[in-house]
Every structure is written in C-alpha cells, then in structure tokens.
Write a protein that holds these residues in place. Structure first.
Motif, PDB file in Angstrom:
ATOM      1  N   VAL A 101       0.841  -1.196   0.000  1.00 40.89           N
ATOM      2  CA  VAL A 101       0.000   0.000   0.000  1.00 40.89           C
ATOM      3  C   VAL A 101       0.878   1.249   0.000  1.00 40.89           C
ATOM      4  N   ALA A 102       1.929   1.243   0.816  1.00 43.31           N
ATOM      5  CA  ALA A 102       2.833   2.400   0.887  1.00 43.31           C
ATOM      6  C   ALA A 102       3.527   2.630  -0.451  1.00 43.31           C
ATOM      7  N   MET A 103       3.990   1.569  -1.090  1.00 40.76           N
ATOM      8  CA  MET A 103       4.673   1.717  -2.383  1.00 40.76           C
ATOM      9  C   MET A 103       3.718   2.262  -3.450  1.00 40.76           C
ATOM     10  N   THR A 104       2.482   1.777  -3.462  1.00 46.19           N
ATOM     11  CA  THR A 104       1.499   2.288  -4.419  1.00 46.19           C
ATOM     12  C   THR A 104       1.226   3.761  -4.159  1.00 46.19           C
ATOM     13  N   CYS A 105       1.068   4.116  -2.889  1.00 48.18           N
ATOM     14  CA  CYS A 105       0.806   5.513  -2.537  1.00 48.18           C
ATOM     15  C   CYS A 105       1.991   6.403  -2.923  1.00 48.18           C
ATOM     16  N   LEU A 106       3.195   5.944  -2.669  1.00 48.39           N
ATOM     17  CA  LEU A 106       4.383   6.716  -3.042  1.00 48.39           C
ATOM     18  C   LEU A 106       4.464   6.909  -4.557  1.00 48.39           C
ATOM     19  N   LEU A 107       4.162   5.864  -5.312  1.00 46.31           N
ATOM     20  CA  LEU A 107       4.172   5.988  -6.773  1.00 46.31           C
ATOM     21  C   LEU A 107       3.103   6.959  -7.256  1.00 46.31           C
ATOM     22  N   LEU A 108       1.900   6.829  -6.701  1.00 47.58           N
ATOM     23  CA  LEU A 108       0.808   7.717  -7.122  1.00 47.58           C
ATOM     24  C   LEU A 108       1.104   9.170  -6.757  1.00 47.58           C
ATOM     25  N   THR A 109       1.877   9.369  -5.729  1.00 50.47           N
ATOM     26  CA  THR A 109       2.228  10.722  -5.302  1.00 50.47           C
ATOM     27  C   THR A 109       3.406  11.266  -6.102  1.00 50.47           C
ATOM     28  N   TRP A 110       4.513  10.552  -6.117  1.00 51.23           N
ATOM     29  CA  TRP A 110       5.761  11.084  -6.661  1.00 51.23           C
ATOM     30  C   TRP A 110       5.908  10.893  -8.168  1.00 51.23           C
ATOM     31  N   ALA A 111       5.133   9.997  -8.785  1.00 55.14           N
ATOM     32  CA  ALA A 111       5.213   9.810 -10.243  1.00 55.14           C
ATOM     33  C   ALA A 111       4.162  10.645 -10.970  1.00 55.14           C
ATOM     34  N   ASN A 112       3.492  11.493 -10.243  1.00 59.32           N
ATOM     35  CA  ASN A 112       2.427  12.314 -10.807  1.00 59.32           C
ATOM     36  C   ASN A 112       2.982  13.702 -11.152  1.00 59.32           C
ATOM     37  N   PRO A 113       3.093  14.024 -12.441  1.00 59.61           N
ATOM     38  CA  PRO A 113       3.650  15.328 -12.807  1.00 59.61           C
ATOM     39  C   PRO A 113       2.824  16.508 -12.291  1.00 59.61           C
ATOM     40  N   HIS A 114       1.516  16.294 -12.133  1.00 60.41           N
ATOM     41  CA  HIS A 114       0.666  17.387 -11.642  1.00 60.41           C
ATOM     42  C   HIS A 114       1.057  17.819 -10.234  1.00 60.41           C
ATOM     43  N   VAL A 115       1.546  16.881  -9.432  1.00 60.69           N
ATOM     44  CA  VAL A 115       1.921  17.241  -8.065  1.00 60.69           C
ATOM     45  C   VAL A 115       3.077  18.236  -8.082  1.00 60.69           C
ATOM     46  N   TYR A 116       3.978  18.098  -9.038  1.00 64.42           N
ATOM     47  CA  TYR A 116       5.105  19.030  -9.126  1.00 64.42           C
ATOM     48  C   TYR A 116       4.642  20.388  -9.653  1.00 64.42           C
ATOM     49  N   LEU A 117       3.761  20.341 -10.626  1.00 58.86           N
ATOM     50  CA  LEU A 117       3.248  21.598 -11.166  1.00 58.86           C
ATOM     51  C   LEU A 117       2.444  22.356 -10.115  1.00 58.86           C
ATOM     52  N   ASP A 118       1.604  21.620  -9.373  1.00 63.83           N
ATOM     53  CA  ASP A 118       0.745  22.261  -8.374  1.00 63.83           C
ATOM     54  C   ASP A 118       1.516  22.708  -7.136  1.00 63.83           C
ATOM     55  N   THR A 119       2.197  21.760  -6.494  1.00 64.00           N
ATOM     56  CA  THR A 119       2.815  22.084  -5.212  1.00 64.00           C
ATOM     57  C   THR A 119       4.147  22.804  -5.344  1.00 64.00           C
ATOM     58  N   VAL A 120       4.940  22.415  -6.328  1.00 69.79           N
ATOM     59  CA  VAL A 120       6.269  23.014  -6.439  1.00 69.79           C
ATOM     60  C   VAL A 120       6.222  24.307  -7.256  1.00 69.79           C
ATOM     61  N   VAL A 121       5.767  24.201  -8.497  1.00 69.68           N
ATOM     62  CA  VAL A 121       5.818  25.364  -9.383  1.00 69.68           C
ATOM     63  C   VAL A 121       4.758  26.400  -9.006  1.00 69.68           C
TER      64      VAL A 121
END
Length: 190
Positions: A101-121
């Motif tokens: 479950v943790a690995m799936t959650c980490l992938l869904l979080t960190w492999a999502n380009p939108h998360v970088y656009l939203d939270t970082v940029v």
C-alpha cells in the motif's frame, strides 16, 4: 490555495478514498500524502518553483512517466471492476500489506507530474508574492493538505454502507479507471 489544488480528484485522492473505504492502512496512506505534500511545498516555496521551469526536459520526462503510470494504474482499476468488485469489498479477507500500500501511494504521489506543477511550481510561484513570509504561506498549504487527507482517509468510512455491495465497488473502480486514463490523456496532450 492549498485546498483548491488538492480538491481535484486525481490518482492520489482516489487511492486515499479507496483505502479509506477498505479501512486498510489508512494512517500509512494519509501520512505518506501529508509528508510528501509538505516536502514538495517546502521545495516549492524555498527554491524549486523558480528552478523547474529552467529545466524543460525534466518536466517533459515527468509528463511521460506519469502518463504511463496512470494508464497502468487505470488498467488495474478496470480489471478490478471487471472482476465484479468482489475483490474490493471492505469485508474481504484479502488485505494488502502495508508495504504494498505504501509503495502504491508513493508511486501515485511522486510519479504524478501534476503534483510538481501544483505544489512546487504553482505554490512556489505564488509564495514569492508573500516574501519574506513565503514559509508561512507554505505552512498554510501544508496544513490544508493535512486536514484534507485526514478527512478523506478517515471520513471515507462514513461511505462504507454505500459500498457494502459489489456493484458500488465496480462503479467506484471503473470511475477511478476513467479518471486515471483521462488524466493520462491530458498529460499526453500537453
């Protein structure tokens, strides 16, 4: 601002909802989402918000990897729906390991380009308007993330009666599959 970026249904939110409905490793999922968001927000408000646009190939690579992963995850959800949702009932004896479950959650979080656009940029850029209080802005966004993921993960159990039937799980899984593929297609269209 933090809430408005998190509220849109996406791979991560759909996974948190699913785990909350299953009441399976919810604390692990919520903690990963909250800590990941806090780290990404911190990176955005400190320096990456201005750095990422200057590395165009990184954004492009993240887009393709993210789309591939979302297509794969969507296919898994369609397969689960095709199996009539029986494998997804909350009362099911099959429990995924916390590691899986943790690995799936980490992938869904960190492999999502939108998360970088939203939270970082995006949050990084907006926080610059509040200098020298950008960290206060970032802290507010991180608190919004904490409140949202906790409510989604633990509040999902209120929907458990709705998801007592296999048909409801089929609809949920098929819907998640559609959302994942739609996001993947939107990434590929650029």
């Amino acid at each position: 601002m933090g809430f408005s970026l998190i509220l849109a249904i996406g791979a991560q939110n759909a996974f948190v909802l699913r785990q909350g409905l299953r009441q399976e490793h919810v604390l692990v999922v919520v903690a990963i989402c909250v800590i990941s968001d806090a780290l990404l927000i911190l990176a955005g408000v400190t320096f990456l918000g201005s750095l990422l646009p200057s590395i165009p190939w990184l954004s492009e690579a993240m887009r393709w990897v993210g789309a591939a992963f979302l297509f794969f995850y969507g296919a898994l959800r369609f397969r689960a729906a095709w199996q009539d949702g029986e494998a997804l009932k909350p009362s099911d004896d099959v429990v995924n390991s916390a590691f899986r479950v943790a690995m799936t959650c980490l992938l869904l979080t960190w492999a999502n380009p939108h998360v970088y656009l939203d939270t970082v940029v995006l949050l990084g850029s907006i926080s610059a308007q509040y200098a020298p209080h950008a960290l206060v802005f970032g802290t507010g966004a991180a608190v919004a993330s904490l409140v949202f993921f906790t409510a989604l993960g633990y509040g999902a159990r209120l929907l458990t009666p709705v998801f007592a039937s296999a048909r409801a799980w089929v609809i949920l899984e098929a819907s998640i599959g559609v959302v994942m593929w739609a996001i993947a297609l939107s990434l590929l269209r650029g």
